[in-house]
Design an enzyme around this catalytic site. Structure first.
Site, PDB file in Angstrom:
ATOM      1  N   ASP A 177      55.869  42.822  14.353  1.00 14.61           N
ATOM      2  CA  ASP A 177      57.110  42.674  15.112  1.00 14.61           C
ATOM      3  C   ASP A 177      56.671  43.013  16.528  1.00 14.61           C
ATOM      4  O   ASP A 177      56.411  44.183  16.833  1.00 14.61           O
ATOM      5  CB  ASP A 177      58.180  43.658  14.636  1.00 14.61           C
ATOM      6  CG  ASP A 177      59.472  43.468  15.417  1.00 14.61           C
ATOM      7  OD1 ASP A 177      59.406  43.337  16.651  1.00 14.61           O
ATOM      8  OD2 ASP A 177      60.544  43.444  14.804  1.00 14.61           O
ATOM      9  N   HIS A 178      56.556  42.014  17.383  1.00 11.37           N
ATOM     10  CA  HIS A 178      55.877  42.281  18.664  1.00 11.37           C
ATOM     11  C   HIS A 178      56.640  43.278  19.537  1.00 11.37           C
ATOM     12  O   HIS A 178      56.070  43.872  20.435  1.00 11.37           O
ATOM     13  CB  HIS A 178      55.546  40.987  19.418  1.00 11.37           C
ATOM     14  CG  HIS A 178      56.688  40.392  20.179  1.00 11.37           C
ATOM     15  ND1 HIS A 178      57.657  39.624  19.588  1.00 11.37           N
ATOM     16  CD2 HIS A 178      57.019  40.441  21.496  1.00 11.37           C
ATOM     17  CE1 HIS A 178      58.529  39.235  20.514  1.00 11.37           C
ATOM     18  NE2 HIS A 178      58.166  39.719  21.674  1.00 11.37           N
ATOM     19  N   HIS A 240      63.721  42.646  15.768  1.00 15.82           N
ATOM     20  CA  HIS A 240      63.514  43.397  17.014  1.00 15.82           C
ATOM     21  C   HIS A 240      64.603  44.454  17.270  1.00 15.82           C
ATOM     22  O   HIS A 240      64.303  45.614  17.543  1.00 15.82           O
ATOM     23  CB  HIS A 240      63.450  42.450  18.216  1.00 15.82           C
ATOM     24  CG  HIS A 240      62.439  41.348  18.075  1.00 15.82           C
ATOM     25  ND1 HIS A 240      61.242  41.510  17.431  1.00 15.82           N
ATOM     26  CD2 HIS A 240      62.446  40.063  18.520  1.00 15.82           C
ATOM     27  CE1 HIS A 240      60.559  40.366  17.483  1.00 15.82           C
ATOM     28  NE2 HIS A 240      61.271  39.476  18.132  1.00 15.82           N
TER      29      HIS A 240
HETATM   30  C1  BG6 Z   1      60.802  36.175  19.567  1.00 11.94           C
HETATM   31  C2  BG6 Z   1      61.967  35.273  19.298  1.00 11.94           C
HETATM   32  O1  BG6 Z   1      60.489  36.914  18.419  1.00 11.94           O
HETATM   33  O2  BG6 Z   1      61.128  37.072  20.629  1.00 11.94           O
HETATM   34  C3  BG6 Z   1      62.359  34.522  20.550  1.00 11.94           C
HETATM   35  O3  BG6 Z   1      61.640  34.354  18.266  1.00 11.94           O
HETATM   36  C4  BG6 Z   1      62.581  35.464  21.716  1.00 11.94           C
HETATM   37  O4  BG6 Z   1      63.531  33.737  20.328  1.00 11.94           O
HETATM   38  C5  BG6 Z   1      61.408  36.426  21.862  1.00 11.94           C
HETATM   39  O5  BG6 Z   1      62.734  34.694  22.885  1.00 11.94           O
HETATM   40  C6  BG6 Z   1      61.708  37.492  22.899  1.00 11.94           C
HETATM   41  O6  BG6 Z   1      60.550  38.232  23.153  1.00 11.94           O
HETATM   42  P1  BG6 Z   1      60.308  38.954  24.551  1.00 11.94           P
HETATM   43  O7  BG6 Z   1      59.023  39.685  24.357  1.00 11.94           O
HETATM   44  O8  BG6 Z   1      60.235  37.872  25.588  1.00 11.94           O
HETATM   45  O9  BG6 Z   1      61.483  39.850  24.764  1.00 11.94           O
END
Ligand code: BG6
Length: 483
Positions: A177-178, A240
């Site tokens: 989960d980044h 997230h």
């Molecule tokens: C991803 C989603 O996991 O996270 C995207 O699939 C979203 O829809 C993105 O735009 C948002 O990531 P960050 O790091 O730009 O907040």
């Protein structure tokens, strides 16, 4: 398991889907940056694996182009790029067939960390896992990394867990989960558990409510086909926002250790109350004034998928009894701004009169952009004429607090290095993902059964009108969405 002495920092990292979008945008440029930072020891290698019939040289050319496009110019060093490219190899492979697996096996080295990044559709996870183990390419010390979406409901997540468990044990599976790789997200744990200041106040007795906002300006253009089957609840909340909520709500783990942290997060997810339909607002961005609407982007004129969602969430445990967590996330909103705001209660007894200008204390943790922390406190407005109060921020920008903010690793860089080090703290455990789906499923099933349509909102706005009511009726209001 017998332990084996291996130089943990030398690795062979195989990226399935090595020519795909995520590899090009994040994984390969991120590895180059870690190489630049001196974290990739000389003998380590990266092996791209995909269907296309490429040579090492033509794959290296793709990586060269990805670095040129996605690494800031100031960090592009021609000599370093060439040295990095020497560590890159390529194998053409058929994930569902037999081609390429013998060649991959022949490339792998003994006595180094073997990591396999599944940057492919989840429908291929089982095929790849099976071939890795049947061909003897993965051993008991290997790690696999899997991307979201990890299922689209509880049943499919369980099926994925089962398929992976046939070939790997839980300590080998790294579910990404980044958001957990973001510096500021990890800072939540540092702020809570490395300071004595906040923890005594971190409970229902002192906290009025929590707001979690992840607002984006981008639409779903280019990925409408995926997104339309997903929607904001599956794409953002189940993973997230849920992770952010867990880090705020969890009990202190006994140690900063993978299972201790994940056990505490799991308890939070299990304590989430079911959400009733009055506590959910879904929206979909409209078009007009030269802007394309969601249904145009998703190429589905009848779509009822939400590009925005706001929810009031409650946690049934002692610490959080009666403290609402208001969550919202959406696309095509007025600004890209992610933050967590914790609003504290009034002092038990007011000694200043109503006209003094009193406001609540609010702790705002900015995730992006302008990462930092603000604690809103009351002070006396300077000057004579009685006691008038004013709210001022105790302001800490993370960029000011560290020397070179540009060198802070991006979420993917951090997480890939954790895989190599064998540290699972920032990865989701199988039971955690399943618990998150178990909470999410009835919410989605509820609006599907009722046939609810999302409310249209203007692109560039703060989202649908009804989302305001979600808080107004509790006598509260959303914070403004701004960069
Ligand atoms: C991803 C989603 O996991 O996270 C995207 O699939 C979203 O829809 C993105 O735009 C948002 O990531 P960050 O790091 O730009 O907040």
């Amino acid at each position: 398991m017998v332990s084996r002495v291996i130089p943990v920092d030398v690795f062979d990292l195989v990226i399935f889907g090595g020519t795909g979008d995520l590899a090009r945008r994040k994984i390969l440029p991120g590895l180059y940056r870690r190489f630049m930072a001196g974290q990739m020891v000389a003998e380590s290698r990266i092996i791209g694996a995909a269907r296309a019939d490429l040579t090492d040289e033509s794959f290296r050319q793709q990586v060269r182009e990805a670095i040129a496009e996605f690494v800031p110019k100031a960090r592009q060093d021609a000599t370093a790029i060439e040295a990095f490219l020497e560590r890159i190899h390529y194998v053409a492979i058929d994930a569902t067939g037999t081609n390429g697996w013998a060649a991959l096996k022949a490339l792998m080295r003994e006595n180094v960390v073997r990591a396999f990044y599944f940057s492919v559709a989840p429908s291929l996870f089982g095929d790849i896992a099976q071939r890795l183990s049947e061909n003897g390419i993965a051993d008991a010390w290997s790690r696999i990394v899997v991307e979201k979406p990890f299922g689209r409901d509880l049943a499919s997540a369980k099926a994925l867990n089962e398929v992976l468990a046939k070939h790997f044990n839980e300590t080998q599976i790294y579910r990404i989960d980044h958001y957990l790789g973001k510096e500021t997200v990890q800072n939540l744990m540092a702020v809570r558990f490395a300071n004595i200041l906040f923890e005594p106040l971190w409970k229902a007795e002192y906290i009025d409510h929590v707001q979690i906002t992840v607002a984006e300006t981008v639409g779903v253009d280019g990925r409408g086909a995926y997104y339309d089957k997903s929607g904001a609840m599956r794409d953002m909340v189940q993973n997230h926002l849920m992770q952010l909520l867990c880090l705020i709500a969890m009990e202190p783990p006994y140690h900063f250790d993978p299972d201790a942290v994940r056990d505490e997060k799991l308890k939070v997810i299990r304590a989430l109350k079911p959400v009733t339909h009055e506590d959910i607002v879904r929206g979909q961005y409209g078009g007009g004034k030269g802007e394309k609407s969601y249904v145009v982007h998703s190429e589905n004129p009848a779509s009822r998928t939400e590009s925005y969602i706001a929810l009031k969430v409650q946690i049934s445990n002692w610490r959080w009894q009666g403290v609402p967590f208001y969550l919202r996330t959406g696309k095509r909103l007025r600004a890209r701004a992610s933050e967590i705001a914790i609003t504290f209660k009034q002092p038990p007894h007011a000694i200043f009169d109503d006209a003094s200008g009193w406001h609540e204390n609010v702790l705002v943790i900015r995730l992006q952009p302008n990462e930092g922390m603000n604690l809103m406190v009351m002070i006396k407005e300077p000057g004579p004429g009685g006691m008038r109060l004013m709210q001022v921020p105790l302001d800490m920008s993370f960029a000011d607090a560290i020397d070179d903010a540009e060198d802070v690793p991006d979420a993917y860089e951090r997480l890939i290095m954790d895989v190599i080090r064998g540290n699972q703290t920032l990865f989701m455990r199988g039971d955690e993902v399943e618990a998150a789906w178990a909470w999410t499923d009835p919410i989605i099933q509820g609006w599907e059964a009722r046939g609810d349509k999302p409310q249209t909102y203007d692109p560039g706005s703060s989202g649908p009108e009804d989302a305001l009511m979600l808080m107004h009726r509790d006598g509260r209001r959303w914070r403004e969405i701004r960069e």
